[in-house]
Write an enzyme that holds these catalytic residues in place. Structure first.
Site, PDB file in Angstrom:
ATOM      1  N   ASP A 257       0.853  -1.187   0.000  1.00  0.00           N
ATOM      2  CA  ASP A 257       0.000   0.000   0.000  1.00  0.00           C
ATOM      3  C   ASP A 257       0.896   1.247   0.000  1.00  0.00           C
ATOM      4  OD1 ASP A 257      -2.407   1.377   0.206  1.00  0.00           O
ATOM      5  OD2 ASP A 257      -2.481   1.255   2.405  1.00  0.00           O
TER       6      ASP A 257
ATOM      7  N   HIS B  74      -9.213   4.848  -2.289  1.00  0.00           N
ATOM      8  CA  HIS B  74      -8.517   4.908  -0.990  1.00  0.00           C
ATOM      9  C   HIS B  74      -9.368   5.712  -0.017  1.00  0.00           C
ATOM     10  CE1 HIS B  74      -4.299   3.489  -1.850  1.00  0.00           C
ATOM     11  NE2 HIS B  74      -4.886   3.403  -3.036  1.00  0.00           N
TER      12      HIS B  74
ATOM     13  N   HIS C 256      -7.695   9.924   3.873  1.00  0.00           N
ATOM     14  CA  HIS C 256      -7.251   8.893   4.811  1.00  0.00           C
ATOM     15  C   HIS C 256      -7.574   9.262   6.264  1.00  0.00           C
ATOM     16  CE1 HIS C 256      -4.634   7.820   1.333  1.00  0.00           C
ATOM     17  NE2 HIS C 256      -5.025   6.624   1.716  1.00  0.00           N
TER      18      HIS C 256
ATOM     19  N   ASN D 232     -10.288   0.418  -0.202  1.00  0.00           N
ATOM     20  CA  ASN D 232      -9.281   0.307   0.860  1.00  0.00           C
ATOM     21  C   ASN D 232      -9.852   0.658   2.222  1.00  0.00           C
ATOM     22  OD1 ASN D 232      -7.521  -0.121  -1.229  1.00  0.00           O
ATOM     23  ND2 ASN D 232      -6.112   1.515  -0.677  1.00  0.00           N
TER      24      ASN D 232
ATOM     25  N   SER E 239      -8.777   2.410   8.587  1.00  0.00           N
ATOM     26  CA  SER E 239      -9.208   3.112   9.811  1.00  0.00           C
ATOM     27  C   SER E 239     -10.353   2.399  10.538  1.00  0.00           C
ATOM     28  CB  SER E 239      -9.628   4.541   9.476  1.00  0.00           C
ATOM     29  OG  SER E 239      -8.515   5.271   9.014  1.00  0.00           O
TER      30      SER E 239
ATOM     31  N   ALA F  69     -11.440   4.887   2.276  1.00  0.00           N
ATOM     32  CA  ALA F  69     -12.852   4.513   2.136  1.00  0.00           C
ATOM     33  C   ALA F  69     -13.467   3.945   3.408  1.00  0.00           C
ATOM     34  CB  ALA F  69     -12.999   3.527   0.979  1.00  0.00           C
ATOM     35  N   SER F  70     -12.868   4.214   4.538  1.00  0.00           N
ATOM     36  CA  SER F  70     -13.512   3.796   5.792  1.00  0.00           C
ATOM     37  C   SER F  70     -14.742   4.661   6.053  1.00  0.00           C
ATOM     38  CB  SER F  70     -12.535   3.936   6.970  1.00  0.00           C
ATOM     39  OG  SER F  70     -11.668   2.827   7.013  1.00  0.00           O
TER      40      SER F  70
HETATM   41  P1  13P Z   1      -8.965   4.670   5.533  1.00  0.00           P
HETATM   42  O1  13P Z   1      -8.074   5.513   6.388  1.00  0.00           O
HETATM   43  O2  13P Z   1     -10.194   5.410   5.137  1.00  0.00           O
HETATM   44  O3  13P Z   1      -9.262   3.357   6.123  1.00  0.00           O
HETATM   45  O4  13P Z   1      -8.174   4.398   4.149  1.00  0.00           O
HETATM   46  C1  13P Z   1      -7.199   3.393   4.084  1.00  0.00           C
HETATM   47  C2  13P Z   1      -6.408   3.448   2.827  1.00  0.00           C
HETATM   48  O5  13P Z   1      -6.728   4.111   1.870  1.00  0.00           O
HETATM   49  C3  13P Z   1      -5.201   2.622   2.780  1.00  0.00           C
HETATM   50  O6  13P Z   1      -4.456   2.845   1.643  1.00  0.00           O
HETATM   51  O1  G3H Z   2      -3.160   4.875   3.597  1.00  0.00           O
HETATM   52  C1  G3H Z   2      -2.566   4.610   4.631  1.00  0.00           C
HETATM   53  C2  G3H Z   2      -2.911   3.381   5.381  1.00  0.00           C
HETATM   54  O2  G3H Z   2      -4.020   3.599   6.207  1.00  0.00           O
HETATM   55  C3  G3H Z   2      -1.715   2.868   6.112  1.00  0.00           C
HETATM   56  O3  G3H Z   2      -1.418   3.642   7.215  1.00  0.00           O
HETATM   57  O4  G3H Z   2       1.004   4.166   6.903  1.00  0.00           O
HETATM   58  O5  G3H Z   2      -0.105   4.321   9.163  1.00  0.00           O
HETATM   59  O6  G3H Z   2       0.339   2.097   8.122  1.00  0.00           O
HETATM   60  P1  G3H Z   2       0.051   3.568   7.893  1.00  0.00           P
HETATM   61 ZN    ZN Z   3      -4.525   4.813   0.856  1.00  0.00          ZN
END
Ligand code: 13P
Ligand code: G3H
Ligand code: ZN
Length: 326
Positions: free
Chosen positions: A96, A228, A192, A271, A274, A230-231
């Protein structure tokens, strides 16, 4: 130097086939981030139980946290556990937000079946060049690549973007053809983390820019699009966190009906990180507050793991539509 490890020897698959089926079938493949054993167990259990294909996602930060070698064996373990559970589901191990050719190469050489090269912060031509370079290395090894055009607000590993820049539909055709990417992450209003929108009330969340998505689809019909950030920032978890000593104010995410709508379009990968983090934190806080004498990590992490199974099943069945598609 140790020999490269192919994902094919680990029982993993790249995203080509799963994306094609998802685009044709009007659903999205879930891409869940994980950093530890309990998260991985929960994701695999829920995806096997709902018969859903799954993309297991690791960020650069996750690799640093959990160790690349450890994670490779964990992914291998996940494949074996899924088989033992009696249902074969396609499992992809995906990087990712890869931020360099070197990181993508290292993941490809260590068993990843898919990588994202995120050059979205770079000037357009530099993004094209970097992405093209990764695609060349990856495709020689039958690994699929996700690129990104447009900038999401929020935090992506070390990069903090104050403002988002929507993806320009005028660029997508050129980007896809010049780079050879297999899928494209776009920016249409998601971001994000748990604080996606600067609003005080859930009713004031601005809708996603489906008009931009439609325009993109017209320019590259049938091409796999990735969402991305998408929580949904599940409000029950935010409330539990606040009830048991946490402090999260104005934490809002993307409403589920909009994600369902996106999944029915060319968006074939969604994705989610969160929401998983919120589920774990909510249940750990609740458990520890209600059981102050307990100090066995299996108890509070077990409670968190159980909740994560329920969350992932819900997403697969009710939001992304990936349940029963394995
Ligand atoms: P969220 O923070 O909305 O879960 O997105 C996660 C993400 O895009 C990881 O690449
Ligand atoms: O898009 C980012 C993801 O949520 C990953 O987060 O870099 O804190 O592991 P992180
Ligand atoms: Zn992302």
């Amino acid at each position: 130097m140790s020999a490269a490890i192919s994902y094919k020897d680990l029982g993993l698959v790249n995203t080509r086939e799963m994306f094609k089926k998802a685009v044709d079938g009007g659903y999205a493949i879930p891409a869940y981030n994980f950093n530890n054993l309990e998260q991985l167990q929960a994701i695999i259990t829920a995806c096997v139980e709902t018969k859903s294909p799954v993309i297991l996602q690791l960020s650069k930060g996750a690799r640093n946290y959990a160790n690349a070698t450890m994670l490779r064996y964990m992914a291998m373990g996940a494949v074996e556990v899924a088989k033992e559970m009696g249902v074969e589901i396609p499992i992809t191990l995906h990087l990712d937000h890869g931020d360099s050719f070197g990181l993508c190469k290292s993941c490809i050489d260590n068993g990843f079946s898919s990588v994202m090269i995120d050059g979205s912060h770079l000037p357009y031509n530099d993004n094209v060049e970097l992405t093209r370079q990764v695609v060349q290395y990856a495709h020689e090894r039958d690994v699929t690549v996700e690129g990104e055009l447009g900038v999401l607000a929020g935090i992506e590993d070390d990069v903090v973007a104050e403002h988002s820049t929507y993806t320009s539909p005028d660029e997508v055709e050129d980007f896809v053809s010049k780079t050879g990417v297999d899928s494209l992450a776009i920016s249409i209003g998601t971001s994000h983390g748990a604080y996606k929108f600067k609003v005080d009330r859930i009713e004031d969340i601005p809708p996603l820019r489906f008009d931009i998505l439609e325009e993109i689809e017209k320019r590259i019909p049938g091409f796999p699009i990735v969402l991305h950030g998408a929580s949904s920032v599940v409000q029950e978890y935010v409330s539990l966190i606040n009830e048991y000593g946490g402090k999260m104010e104005n934490a809002f995410g993307v409403p589920e009906d909009q994600l369902r709508q996106a999944a029915g379009s060319a968006v074939c990968k969604i994705n989610i990180d969160s929401d998983g983090r919120l589920a774990v934190t909510a249940k750990v806080r609740e458990f520890l507050a209600n059981n102050p004498g307990e100090f066995d990590p299996r108890k509070y992490l077990g409670a968190a793991r159980n909740e994560l199974v329920e969350l992932v099943k819900h997403k697969n069945e009710k939001v992304l539509g990936s349940a029963g598609r394995a």
